[in-house]
Design a protein around this motif. Structure first.
Motif, PDB file in Angstrom:
ATOM      1  N   LYS A   1       0.843  -1.198   0.000  1.00  0.00           N
ATOM      2  CA  LYS A   1       0.000   0.000   0.000  1.00  0.00           C
ATOM      3  C   LYS A   1       0.875   1.244   0.000  1.00  0.00           C
ATOM      4  O   LYS A   1       0.580   2.227  -0.668  1.00  0.00           O
ATOM      5  N   ASN A   2       1.981   1.190   0.767  1.00  0.00           N
ATOM      6  CA  ASN A   2       2.881   2.334   0.878  1.00  0.00           C
ATOM      7  C   ASN A   2       4.292   1.806   1.123  1.00  0.00           C
ATOM      8  O   ASN A   2       4.469   0.863   1.877  1.00  0.00           O
ATOM      9  N   LEU A   3       5.283   2.433   0.490  1.00  0.00           N
ATOM     10  CA  LEU A   3       6.678   2.034   0.665  1.00  0.00           C
ATOM     11  C   LEU A   3       7.539   3.276   0.721  1.00  0.00           C
ATOM     12  O   LEU A   3       7.521   4.091  -0.198  1.00  0.00           O
ATOM     13  N   ASN A   4       8.267   3.442   1.823  1.00  0.00           N
ATOM     14  CA  ASN A   4       9.202   4.552   1.969  1.00  0.00           C
ATOM     15  C   ASN A   4      10.427   4.025   2.709  1.00  0.00           C
ATOM     16  O   ASN A   4      10.464   4.013   3.938  1.00  0.00           O
ATOM     17  N   LEU A   5      11.419   3.553   1.954  1.00  0.00           N
ATOM     18  CA  LEU A   5      12.605   2.972   2.574  1.00  0.00           C
ATOM     19  C   LEU A   5      13.502   4.031   3.206  1.00  0.00           C
ATOM     20  O   LEU A   5      14.285   3.715   4.097  1.00  0.00           O
ATOM     21  N   GLU A   6      13.407   5.286   2.764  1.00  0.00           N
ATOM     22  CA  GLU A   6      14.185   6.346   3.401  1.00  0.00           C
ATOM     23  C   GLU A   6      13.785   6.497   4.865  1.00  0.00           C
ATOM     24  O   GLU A   6      14.620   6.729   5.726  1.00  0.00           O
ATOM     25  N   GLN A   7      12.484   6.346   5.140  1.00  0.00           N
ATOM     26  CA  GLN A   7      11.987   6.417   6.516  1.00  0.00           C
ATOM     27  C   GLN A   7      11.845   5.031   7.142  1.00  0.00           C
ATOM     28  O   GLN A   7      11.530   4.916   8.316  1.00  0.00           O
TER      29      GLN A   7
END
Length: 93
Positions: free
Chosen positions: A55-61
């Motif tokens: 649904k959502n992917l933010n590897l930086e965070q």
């Protein structure tokens, strides 16, 4: 200046076995509609279910949100054969 003694932190939130939000994610090793393998600050995490998708992917965070029906999850040891299964291992079951 580098931070020394930084503690590992991971949170897993699940709502009605249908939505998971996971923090502390370093990498998405593999995924399909039945299984996700995530590298996290606390080790490799396997999530199994059906109709799973990101649904959502933010590897930086270090954040991942997964939707679908979750049947189970487990942390895998470094010696576990599941971790090295990968795409070809699934292909030649």
């Amino acid at each position: 200046m580098m931070e020394q003694g930084k503690t590992k932190r991971q949170e897993i939130k699940m709502l009605n076995r249908k939505i998971m939000e996971i923090s502390g994610v370093l990498n998405v090793e593999s995924f399909d509609s039945e299984e996700f393998l995530l590298e996290t600050e606390c080790g490799f995490l396997s999530i199994k279910g059906s109709n799973l998708h990101i649904k959502n992917l933010n590897l930086e965070q270090g954040l991942v949100a997964i939707e679908g029906l979750v049947n189970g999850m487990e942390y895998l040891d470094a010696s576990s054969p599941e971790k090295s299964k990968g795409f070809l291992g699934k292909l030649f079951k």
